[in-house]
Every structure is written in C-alpha cells, then in structure tokens.
Design an enzyme around this catalytic site. Sequence first.
Site, PDB file in Angstrom:
ATOM      1  N   HIS A 148      17.605 100.710 -52.397  1.00 40.86           N
ATOM      2  CA  HIS A 148      17.102  99.366 -52.745  1.00 40.86           C
ATOM      3  C   HIS A 148      18.137  98.292 -52.387  1.00 40.86           C
ATOM      4  O   HIS A 148      18.602  97.539 -53.247  1.00 40.86           O
ATOM      5  CB  HIS A 148      16.744  99.302 -54.243  1.00 40.86           C
ATOM      6  CG  HIS A 148      15.818  98.179 -54.585  1.00 40.86           C
ATOM      7  ND1 HIS A 148      14.912  98.236 -55.623  1.00 40.86           N
ATOM      8  CD2 HIS A 148      15.643  96.951 -54.030  1.00 40.86           C
ATOM      9  CE1 HIS A 148      14.235  97.106 -55.695  1.00 40.86           C
ATOM     10  NE2 HIS A 148      14.668  96.297 -54.731  1.00 40.86           N
ATOM     11  N   GLU A 196      12.705 104.742 -59.417  1.00 37.64           N
ATOM     12  CA  GLU A 196      14.094 104.670 -58.949  1.00 37.64           C
ATOM     13  C   GLU A 196      15.026 104.325 -60.118  1.00 37.64           C
ATOM     14  O   GLU A 196      14.594 103.646 -61.050  1.00 37.64           O
ATOM     15  CB  GLU A 196      14.217 103.643 -57.808  1.00 37.64           C
ATOM     16  CG  GLU A 196      13.941 102.200 -58.212  1.00 37.64           C
ATOM     17  CD  GLU A 196      13.945 101.248 -57.021  1.00 37.64           C
ATOM     18  OE1 GLU A 196      13.305 101.533 -56.003  1.00 37.64           O
ATOM     19  OE2 GLU A 196      14.612 100.213 -57.150  1.00 37.64           O
ATOM     20  N   ARG A 238       8.196  97.748 -53.178  1.00 38.83           N
ATOM     21  CA  ARG A 238       8.528  98.217 -54.511  1.00 38.83           C
ATOM     22  C   ARG A 238       8.095  99.674 -54.626  1.00 38.83           C
ATOM     23  O   ARG A 238       7.103 100.086 -54.006  1.00 38.83           O
ATOM     24  CB  ARG A 238       7.772  97.429 -55.593  1.00 38.83           C
ATOM     25  CG  ARG A 238       8.391  96.114 -55.986  1.00 38.83           C
ATOM     26  CD  ARG A 238       9.696  96.313 -56.777  1.00 38.83           C
ATOM     27  NE  ARG A 238      10.284  95.057 -57.191  1.00 38.83           N
ATOM     28  CZ  ARG A 238      11.182  94.360 -56.498  1.00 38.83           C
ATOM     29  NH1 ARG A 238      11.612  94.791 -55.324  1.00 38.83           N
ATOM     30  NH2 ARG A 238      11.687  93.231 -56.966  1.00 38.83           N
TER      31      ARG A 238
HETATM   32  C1  DGY Z   1      14.091  91.399 -54.830  1.00 42.31           C
HETATM   33  O1  DGY Z   1      14.707  90.344 -54.803  1.00 42.31           O
HETATM   34  O2  DGY Z   1      12.919  91.481 -55.219  1.00 42.31           O
HETATM   35  C2  DGY Z   1      14.836  92.606 -54.410  1.00 42.31           C
HETATM   36  O3  DGY Z   1      13.977  93.684 -54.184  1.00 42.31           O
HETATM   37  C3  DGY Z   1      15.842  92.976 -55.473  1.00 42.31           C
HETATM   38  O4  DGY Z   1      15.156  93.433 -56.595  1.00 42.31           O
END
Ligand code: DGY
Length: 337
Positions: free
Chosen positions: A297, A279, A250
């Site tokens: 992402h 982001e 993250r």
């Molecule tokens: C998740 O599933 O956590 C991916 O990073 C998409 O947000």
Amino acid sequence: MTTQANPTFPSTKPKILVARAIFPEALAKLEESFEVCSNQSDKILTPEELQKALSEVEGALVAGSERIDASALSQATNLKVIANISVGYNNFDVPAMTAAGVMATNTPDILTDTTADFGFALLMATARRITESEHWVRGGKWDQWSIVNNPLGMDLHHSTVGIIGMGRIGQGIAKRGLGFGMKVIYHNRSHLSDADEQACGATYVSKEELLRTADHVVLVLPYTTQNHHTIGAPEIALMKPTATLINIARGGIVDDGALAQALQEGKIFAAGLDVFEGEPQVHPELLKCRNIVLAPHIASATEKTRRAMVDLAIENLFAALADKRPPSLINAEVFST
Ligand code: DGY
C-alpha cells in the site's frame, strides 16, 4: 501516547489527537497552537483507545487505520473535525460523523500524480515480470540468455488499458497510457465530460466490454459496500488469459481468494496488487503465486507527497478549529449548520 501539556500551568490551547506517526516538523507546528496528544509510536490504537482519545479532543488527524463510526464518536462531545491523511475515506462513516456534527476532511489532488506514477510502475512490473525476473536472477537460475527460456512478458505499448474508476488518479493513468501509445477504455459510475475524455484519449465502455477487451485492467475506484468484490471469479472469467489486473484502489474491491485461484490456474497472465483484503494480512494463496507483484500500500508513498498529505490534513484541521471552511471538507452540511 505523549501529550505536551504543561502539568503546572494547564494549557488553554485546544486539544488535538495525532493518531499516527507524522513528520517531526509537522508535529512541532501543531504543538505551537495545540495541546497535542500524539501517537508517535505508530502502534495502531484499539477502538477503545481511539474512543477515549477522541472524547478528550476538539480535532484529530487520523489515517485509513482508524475506523471513525458512531461508536468511536460516542463520547466525543467536543470534537469538531477529523482530518484523514489519505484521499480515500472508506474508514469514515460519513453519515455518523455528520450526525455527530464532526467535519470530515481528506487529502485529494496532491497525491494524484504520485499515485498514478505508481499505478503505471506496478502495471509495467507486472506485465514485464520484473520482480519475478529479479527473484529468478537472485535465485541463480539465470544461466544463459535465451530467446524462449527467459521470462517473457506482455507488451504495454499499443495495447488496450481498461481503467475502472475514472477519477483524478484513473485519468492520470490514462494520460500515462497515451504516452505508450495505448488505447484507453474506461468504466465509471458516470461518463467524463467530452473535454476530459479527449484529454485522456479515453472511451467509455460497459464493465463487461472492458473486462473482455482490455489487455491490462487497472482498478482505481473508491471502496464502498456496493463496490465490494467488483472483481471476483465471474469477472475474471471474462478477462483474456493474457491480461493483467492491477489494484491500486482498496482491498475488498477484488476477491483475493478468487484472484489467487485464477492466477494459479493461468486464467489471467498476472496481477499487481498494492492493496489487499484485510491488509496488512495477505491472502496466503496470493503469496504462493509466481505471476504476481505485491506492494505494501505504497502508491502515494514518496517523501514529497506524504509531507504534502500531512500538511493538507493540518491545514484542514487548522481551518476547522478556526471556524473556517476546511479546503477539503467532505460533509459540507456540517459546516453550514
Ligand atoms: C489514500 O490516500 O487513499 C492512500 O491509499 C493512502 O491510504
């Protein structure tokens, strides 16, 4: 947003919100059972729009872009469930959801292998300078094969990969590393069981030892306030100048400004990032770095897996609205009360 209610004969179906665009077949399935308020424009709702939409429904499908906290829930008197189309749920204030009696669900397991594949791809692209090489070729800079004057990378095979965050996805990366003959070390809140350590060929080490000894550091830990800037300037200073850093966890886990400075000063070899602080904005200094691979992402983004994530979120929603326990319920205490 569009709703499918029949204006002449008011629907008796439960009302739900679909806060982001989903696959048409999935939307059609929801419309068979629910009165659906759906945001297929995919324009992220403002907090005010989200608060209002939640005040009118019994269930909602959201993604990481929707912050679900006490304010979002303040008028949601009929709301029973919010199903995240994501395994990470740092967009949820779980205590606030529990206090409001709202079930919180996510989409674990089904994206593990897809995300681990991507983490490994990003690691390979970063260590072997693949995107940088492509820019080099496209920029007309490749004039001859050269022993030394071509982009030289770092090996993966028989190197040491250090994984911070050894949940399902971290273990998936470790198993892929074994196939490359890598030594796997990890750091995590808790040790894996002996059996899981063996299956991953992984050895637990302190965070400091991992940073000092890994050739490739891969971040797969969930974001929490305690994990904010797990990797900043002091941690980068421990890493080898030949090391790579991969973040598929993250934004906010890495201090992106400190990382940009370290990359520009050659403190580490390269970085591969799928997630960013704030982001979709990307730190402007990261964009100037040559030795970085950037992705928007997309670690879980295959057609099959994104469909499976939506389907699991829908399964969670259906279960909760039928007073059954959702398969991936986060706050079990709401269900048992
Ligand atoms: C998740 O599933 O956590 C991916 O990073 C998409 O947000």
